[in-house]
Design a protein around this motif. Sequence first.
Motif, PDB file in Angstrom:
ATOM      1  N   LEU A  63       0.802  -1.228   0.000  1.00 40.40           N
ATOM      2  CA  LEU A  63       0.000   0.000   0.000  1.00 40.40           C
ATOM      3  C   LEU A  63       0.832   1.274   0.000  1.00 40.40           C
ATOM      4  O   LEU A  63       0.469   2.272   0.627  1.00 40.40           O
ATOM      5  N   PHE A  64       1.945   1.239  -0.723  1.00 40.55           N
ATOM      6  CA  PHE A  64       2.744   2.434  -0.977  1.00 40.55           C
ATOM      7  C   PHE A  64       2.877   2.625  -2.487  1.00 40.55           C
ATOM      8  O   PHE A  64       3.968   2.573  -3.043  1.00 40.55           O
ATOM      9  N   PRO A  65       1.743   2.848  -3.188  1.00 40.32           N
ATOM     10  CA  PRO A  65       1.810   2.996  -4.641  1.00 40.32           C
ATOM     11  C   PRO A  65       2.216   4.417  -5.050  1.00 40.32           C
ATOM     12  O   PRO A  65       2.036   5.369  -4.281  1.00 40.32           O
ATOM     13  N   GLY A  66       2.771   4.555  -6.241  1.00 37.94           N
ATOM     14  CA  GLY A  66       3.051   5.862  -6.840  1.00 37.94           C
ATOM     15  C   GLY A  66       3.670   6.873  -5.902  1.00 37.94           C
ATOM     16  O   GLY A  66       4.747   6.673  -5.351  1.00 37.94           O
ATOM     17  N   ASP A  67       2.941   7.980  -5.708  1.00 38.83           N
ATOM     18  CA  ASP A  67       3.436   9.078  -4.878  1.00 38.83           C
ATOM     19  C   ASP A  67       3.594   8.694  -3.413  1.00 38.83           C
ATOM     20  O   ASP A  67       4.382   9.306  -2.698  1.00 38.83           O
ATOM     21  N   GLN A  68       2.846   7.695  -2.956  1.00 35.39           N
ATOM     22  CA  GLN A  68       2.965   7.263  -1.559  1.00 35.39           C
ATOM     23  C   GLN A  68       4.369   6.754  -1.251  1.00 35.39           C
ATOM     24  O   GLN A  68       4.853   6.863  -0.133  1.00 35.39           O
TER      25      GLN A  68
END
Length: 199
Positions: A63-68
């Motif tokens: 749950l750390f996709p893209g900008d995260q």
Amino acid sequence: VPAAMSAPAYAQARQKLFTFDATLHSLLYLSGFLHAAVPMEHFRQLFPEYTKKELRTRLAQYLFPGDQAQRPLSGLSGGERGRLVLAGILESRPNLLLLDEPTNHMDIPAKETIESALQSYKGTLVLVTHDRYLLSRIADSLLIIEEGKVWYYPFDYDHYRRMLRKKEEGVGSGVSASLAESTLILARSESSGQAKITL
């Protein structure tokens, strides 16, 4: 993988990684444990063999996709911090994983992510938790601590709850009545080469 990650102790790793007192932050960085200011760079230094695409994919799975994946570590919530530490530990594929309340401070999607990661974990897992849902989904045997004694229960949490209900209803102890089943389950756990024990 840094030596600090070779024998993961989840609570200690989380505490070390996210102590942002200036002095401790510097010491952790110099010791090689605190690698970067954002999750992507942290993972890149933990796993230099991963391509950029693999890093993004692995971080997205937690749950750390893209900008995260580019958010400052100092801005992450307690649950996000715990999830990042656990992601690094699970990606290092240890043989033994000791977890103390791994889903504390996590929202439902994060808990589901951790549950899925733990279900696919191939080593031995010792889990201390009050999260009964996680227990029912992960544990295939229990260590019960009752009245100052510890005993091994070779079945999952749902089986244990049914046994307790039968005991309360006066049907029998449940444990001695299912000795043959116990032997069968123990043989299955031993032959699989893994055990998931819960305290």
